[in-house]
Design a protein around this motif. Structure first.
Motif, PDB file in Angstrom:
ATOM      1  N   LYS A  15     -20.586 -11.995  13.608  1.00 27.81           N
ATOM      2  CA  LYS A  15     -20.189 -13.004  14.584  1.00 27.81           C
ATOM      3  C   LYS A  15     -21.362 -13.933  14.850  1.00 27.81           C
ATOM      4  CE  LYS A  15     -17.154  -9.786  17.105  1.00 27.81           C
ATOM      5  NZ  LYS A  15     -16.965  -9.097  18.414  1.00 27.81           N
ATOM      6  N   ARG A  16     -21.059 -15.184  15.148  1.00 32.45           N
ATOM      7  CA  ARG A  16     -22.113 -16.101  15.548  1.00 32.45           C
ATOM      8  C   ARG A  16     -22.515 -15.745  16.984  1.00 32.45           C
ATOM      9  NH1 ARG A  16     -23.079 -20.161  12.500  1.00 32.45           N
ATOM     10  NH2 ARG A  16     -20.945 -20.392  11.757  1.00 32.45           N
ATOM     11  N   PRO A  17     -23.794 -15.631  17.276  1.00 29.13           N
ATOM     12  CA  PRO A  17     -24.222 -15.222  18.618  1.00 29.13           C
ATOM     13  C   PRO A  17     -23.704 -16.152  19.717  1.00 29.13           C
ATOM     14  CG  PRO A  17     -26.045 -15.014  17.090  1.00 29.13           C
ATOM     15  CD  PRO A  17     -24.946 -15.711  16.353  1.00 29.13           C
ATOM     16  N   THR A  18     -23.263 -15.555  20.821  1.00 28.62           N
ATOM     17  CA  THR A  18     -22.762 -16.317  21.965  1.00 28.62           C
ATOM     18  C   THR A  18     -23.883 -17.116  22.626  1.00 28.62           C
ATOM     19  OG1 THR A  18     -21.152 -14.553  22.349  1.00 28.62           O
ATOM     20  CG2 THR A  18     -21.498 -16.132  24.130  1.00 28.62           C
ATOM     21  N   GLU A  51     -22.023  -7.641  13.549  1.00 27.75           N
ATOM     22  CA  GLU A  51     -20.557  -7.671  13.523  1.00 27.75           C
ATOM     23  C   GLU A  51     -20.034  -8.931  12.839  1.00 27.75           C
ATOM     24  OE1 GLU A  51     -19.743  -7.435  17.685  1.00 27.75           O
ATOM     25  OE2 GLU A  51     -20.120  -5.259  17.790  1.00 27.75           O
ATOM     26  N   THR A  74     -20.966 -24.535  16.760  1.00 21.07           N
ATOM     27  CA  THR A  74     -20.365 -23.987  17.975  1.00 21.07           C
ATOM     28  C   THR A  74     -19.302 -24.956  18.498  1.00 21.07           C
ATOM     29  OG1 THR A  74     -21.732 -24.994  19.717  1.00 21.07           O
ATOM     30  CG2 THR A  74     -22.700 -23.137  18.519  1.00 21.07           C
ATOM     31  N   LYS A 107     -26.606  -7.486  17.771  1.00 21.34           N
ATOM     32  CA  LYS A 107     -25.297  -6.833  17.741  1.00 21.34           C
ATOM     33  C   LYS A 107     -24.236  -7.767  17.176  1.00 21.34           C
ATOM     34  CE  LYS A 107     -22.025  -4.320  20.705  1.00 21.34           C
ATOM     35  NZ  LYS A 107     -20.819  -5.109  20.387  1.00 21.34           N
ATOM     36  N   GLU A 108     -24.217  -9.018  17.658  1.00 20.44           N
ATOM     37  CA  GLU A 108     -23.196  -9.950  17.184  1.00 20.44           C
ATOM     38  C   GLU A 108     -23.379 -10.278  15.709  1.00 20.44           C
ATOM     39  OE1 GLU A 108     -21.726 -12.697  20.750  1.00 20.44           O
ATOM     40  OE2 GLU A 108     -23.902 -12.602  20.646  1.00 20.44           O
ATOM     41  N   SER A 126     -28.320  -8.557  22.116  1.00 16.73           N
ATOM     42  CA  SER A 126     -27.033  -9.243  22.012  1.00 16.73           C
ATOM     43  C   SER A 126     -26.916 -10.002  20.695  1.00 16.73           C
ATOM     44  CB  SER A 126     -26.856 -10.205  23.192  1.00 16.73           C
ATOM     45  OG  SER A 126     -25.680 -10.969  23.055  1.00 16.73           O
TER      46      SER A 126
END
Length: 202
Positions: free
Chosen positions: A70-73, A68, A134, A64-65, A61
């Motif tokens: 994106k900051r990881p969830t 892309e 965040t 993948k982020e 995860s």
């Protein structure tokens, strides 16, 4: 896209921290099979298979982020010695279900690196990351009541005790009380947050 958004590694006084990757998994497996590391954890000691099953989806995860942009969830990080570059542990922020902006902190330090301040610096980093990178308004922490070292870490970093659950964990043949901690962003002094930003963004 700003360079800071793409930052994947942070350097502190004694440690450097970076997003978890596939090459870190075996180090984590080896750490979490040790009784000395898992003594006060709800889980473990674990076989490598159990640890892989838990961490592999997290690693995928995060990877993948990041790919892309994106900051990881659910950001999970590895901790390494600043001096030697050796693996020293891992830490992370896990979103609390149904509570957007609330995260559970976690950190584990490998036994040979315990007592060197790595846990305190990792906890400090999680506060910096959560409250500057965040949407976090609140951080939760917990530990077994016997884990004095972890309680000292959270209290040194500004967390306050919010409660105690009696006989909450059953592990390795006995019950453990769970001590609950919390830290609200509004209670972090702005000067302290600015100092954290200067430290971890330098």
């Amino acid at each position: 896209m700003p360079d800071e958004m793409m930052k994947k590694k942070w350097v502190g006084n004694s440690i450097h921290i970076q997003y978890i990757g596939r090459n870190d998994l075996e180090y984590i497996c080896t750490m979490l099979e040790k009784e000395s590391v898992c003594r006060y954890l709800l889980f473990g000691p674990n076989s490598h298979e159990v640890t892989r099953a838990y961490f592999k989806p997290l690693i995928e995860s995060v990877s993948k982020e990041l790919s892309e942009h994106k900051r990881p969830t659910s950001p999970v990080f590895t901790i390494r010695s600043k001096d030697t570059g050796e693996f020293a542990g891992q830490c992370g922020l896990l979103p609390v279900e149904f509570c957007p902006g609330a995260y559970l902190i976690g950190y584990q330090i490998d036994d040979e690196w315990m007592g060197r301040g790595f846990g305190t610096e990792a906890c400090e980093f999680l506060i910096y990351y959560a409250f500057t990178k965040t949407d976090a308004y609140r951080l939760n922490g917990d530990t077994a009541s016997e884990n004095v070292a972890s309680m000292k870490i959270m209290e040194k970093c500004g967390f306050t005790i919010e409660g105690r659950r009696l006989k909450y964990w059953y592990a390795r043949g006995r019950y453990y009380d769970q001590v609950l901690y919390g830290l609200l962003k509004e209670n972090v002094i702005e000067k302290d947050l600015e100092e954290l930003k200067r430290k971890w963004e330098s």
